[in-house]
Design a protein around this motif. Structure first.
Motif, short mmCIF file in Angstrom:
data_model
loop_
_atom_site.label_atom_id
_atom_site.label_comp_id
_atom_site.label_asym_id
_atom_site.label_seq_id
_atom_site.Cartn_x
_atom_site.Cartn_y
_atom_site.Cartn_z
N MET A 52 -56.16 -35.23 37.40
CA MET A 52 -54.95 -35.62 37.87
C MET A 52 -54.67 -36.85 38.29
O MET A 52 -53.66 -37.47 37.81
CB MET A 52 -54.39 -34.41 38.82
CG MET A 52 -54.14 -33.14 38.10
SD MET A 52 -53.27 -31.94 39.24
CE MET A 52 -54.88 -31.59 40.41
N GLY A 53 -55.50 -37.32 39.18
CA GLY A 53 -55.50 -38.52 39.65
C GLY A 53 -55.56 -39.58 38.58
O GLY A 53 -54.88 -40.72 38.51
N LYS A 66 -46.34 -32.65 34.57
CA LYS A 66 -45.90 -32.18 35.93
C LYS A 66 -45.93 -30.74 36.47
O LYS A 66 -46.41 -30.41 37.49
CB LYS A 66 -44.52 -32.65 35.99
CG LYS A 66 -44.26 -34.34 35.92
CD LYS A 66 -42.61 -34.42 35.80
CE LYS A 66 -42.47 -35.90 35.40
NZ LYS A 66 -40.69 -36.20 35.26
N GLN A 67 -45.54 -30.01 35.33
CA GLN A 67 -45.80 -28.65 35.60
C GLN A 67 -47.10 -28.00 35.93
O GLN A 67 -47.21 -26.98 36.65
CB GLN A 67 -45.01 -27.65 34.46
CG GLN A 67 -43.45 -27.84 34.24
CD GLN A 67 -42.89 -26.95 33.02
OE1 GLN A 67 -43.76 -26.61 32.22
NE2 GLN A 67 -41.84 -26.98 32.80
N PHE A 72 -51.15 -26.32 39.88
CA PHE A 72 -52.41 -26.44 40.82
C PHE A 72 -51.88 -26.49 42.17
O PHE A 72 -52.47 -25.82 43.08
CB PHE A 72 -52.96 -27.82 40.41
CG PHE A 72 -54.24 -27.94 41.02
CD1 PHE A 72 -55.31 -27.59 40.68
CD2 PHE A 72 -54.16 -28.87 42.16
CE1 PHE A 72 -56.54 -27.88 41.75
CE2 PHE A 72 -55.11 -29.31 42.99
CZ PHE A 72 -56.37 -28.87 42.70
N LEU A 73 -51.12 -27.36 42.73
CA LEU A 73 -50.76 -27.29 44.06
C LEU A 73 -50.30 -25.97 44.60
O LEU A 73 -50.60 -25.76 45.91
CB LEU A 73 -49.62 -28.43 44.14
CG LEU A 73 -50.06 -29.87 43.87
CD1 LEU A 73 -48.80 -30.68 43.94
CD2 LEU A 73 -51.00 -30.41 44.94
N LEU A 74 -49.56 -25.32 43.97
CA LEU A 74 -49.05 -24.08 44.34
C LEU A 74 -50.41 -23.13 44.40
O LEU A 74 -50.53 -22.26 45.16
CB LEU A 74 -48.14 -23.44 43.46
CG LEU A 74 -47.33 -22.17 44.03
CD1 LEU A 74 -46.70 -22.44 45.22
CD2 LEU A 74 -46.48 -21.82 42.77
N GLY A 75 -51.21 -23.29 43.53
CA GLY A 75 -52.54 -22.37 43.61
C GLY A 75 -53.49 -22.54 44.68
O GLY A 75 -54.24 -21.98 44.96
N LYS A 112 -42.28 -31.70 44.95
CA LYS A 112 -40.89 -32.39 44.74
C LYS A 112 -41.26 -33.98 44.19
O LYS A 112 -40.54 -34.44 43.47
CB LYS A 112 -40.14 -32.30 45.82
CG LYS A 112 -38.69 -33.00 45.84
CD LYS A 112 -37.89 -31.79 45.16
CE LYS A 112 -36.34 -32.45 45.25
NZ LYS A 112 -35.41 -31.67 44.49
N MET A 113 -42.17 -34.62 44.93
CA MET A 113 -42.43 -35.93 44.43
C MET A 113 -42.93 -36.10 43.02
O MET A 113 -42.63 -36.82 42.36
CB MET A 113 -43.34 -36.54 45.45
CG MET A 113 -42.77 -36.73 46.67
SD MET A 113 -43.88 -37.91 47.80
CE MET A 113 -45.46 -37.18 47.89
N ILE A 114 -44.00 -35.03 42.79
CA ILE A 114 -44.45 -34.97 41.19
C ILE A 114 -43.43 -34.76 40.28
O ILE A 114 -43.20 -35.54 39.24
CB ILE A 114 -45.70 -33.87 41.26
CG1 ILE A 114 -46.96 -34.11 41.91
CG2 ILE A 114 -45.75 -33.36 39.90
CD1 ILE A 114 -47.66 -35.26 41.42
N LYS A 115 -42.37 -33.81 40.62
CA LYS A 115 -41.42 -33.45 39.61
C LYS A 115 -40.55 -34.82 39.37
O LYS A 115 -39.75 -34.96 38.22
CB LYS A 115 -40.51 -32.38 40.42
CG LYS A 115 -39.60 -31.75 39.47
CD LYS A 115 -39.01 -30.30 39.97
CE LYS A 115 -38.42 -29.61 38.86
NZ LYS A 115 -37.99 -28.32 39.07
N SER A 116 -40.31 -35.67 40.67
CA SER A 116 -39.56 -36.70 40.28
C SER A 116 -40.00 -37.96 39.42
O SER A 116 -39.33 -38.90 39.21
CB SER A 116 -39.16 -37.31 41.84
OG SER A 116 -40.21 -38.09 42.21
N LEU A 117 -41.15 -38.03 38.96
CA LEU A 117 -41.91 -38.97 38.56
C LEU A 117 -41.26 -39.13 37.11
O LEU A 117 -40.83 -38.26 36.44
CB LEU A 117 -43.37 -38.56 38.45
CG LEU A 117 -44.21 -38.83 39.60
CD1 LEU A 117 -45.58 -38.66 39.47
CD2 LEU A 117 -43.79 -40.22 40.29
#
Length: 117
Positions: A52-53, A66-67, A72-75, A112-117
């Motif tokens: 991801m990085g 993004k999804q 992953f972050l939720l996991g 939220k930051m990921i979603k905003s990219l």
């Protein structure tokens, strides 16, 4: 501004990915007790964070990417909850209970930051 945010997130994910390998025992401690194969989970999640990085470093993420990152972050969120509930130190530092619980909403800020990219 989005490029700067993407670069910061790329650096964060890449650093976290590397730490999964260099400080594997610290990460293994926050894998919930009910999960088997803790070491494998740490290594797999480390590889995922490295991917991801690097991906964020190379290009602007698609909606699907993004999804996937947010999934992953939720996991990995249960590990953060487990860390707070069991008051597991962050490496060598014992954080206060309020700091451990205060970190939890930051996962959603990150999403939220990921979603905003």
């Amino acid at each position: 501004m989005k490029t700067i945010l993407r670069m910061l997130l790329a650096a964060g994910f890449t650093t976290a990915g590397v730490l999964h390998f260099t400080r594997e025992q610290n990460f293994r401690k926050i894998v919930p007790a009910y999960l088997p194969f803790k070491k494998s989970i740490v290594y797999i999640s480390g590889v995922m964070e490295l991917i991801m990085g690097i991906y964020l470093l190379i290009k602007r993420p698609s909606d699907i990417a993004k999804q996937l990152i947010n999934t992953f972050l939720l996991g990995v969120f249960p590990a953060n909850i487990y860390m707070a509930r069991k008051e597991i130190p962050l490496g060598d530092r014992q954080l206060s209970k309020s700091v451990l619980y205060g970190r939890l909403p930051l996962q959603f800020v990150l999403m939220k930051m990921i979603k905003s990219l």
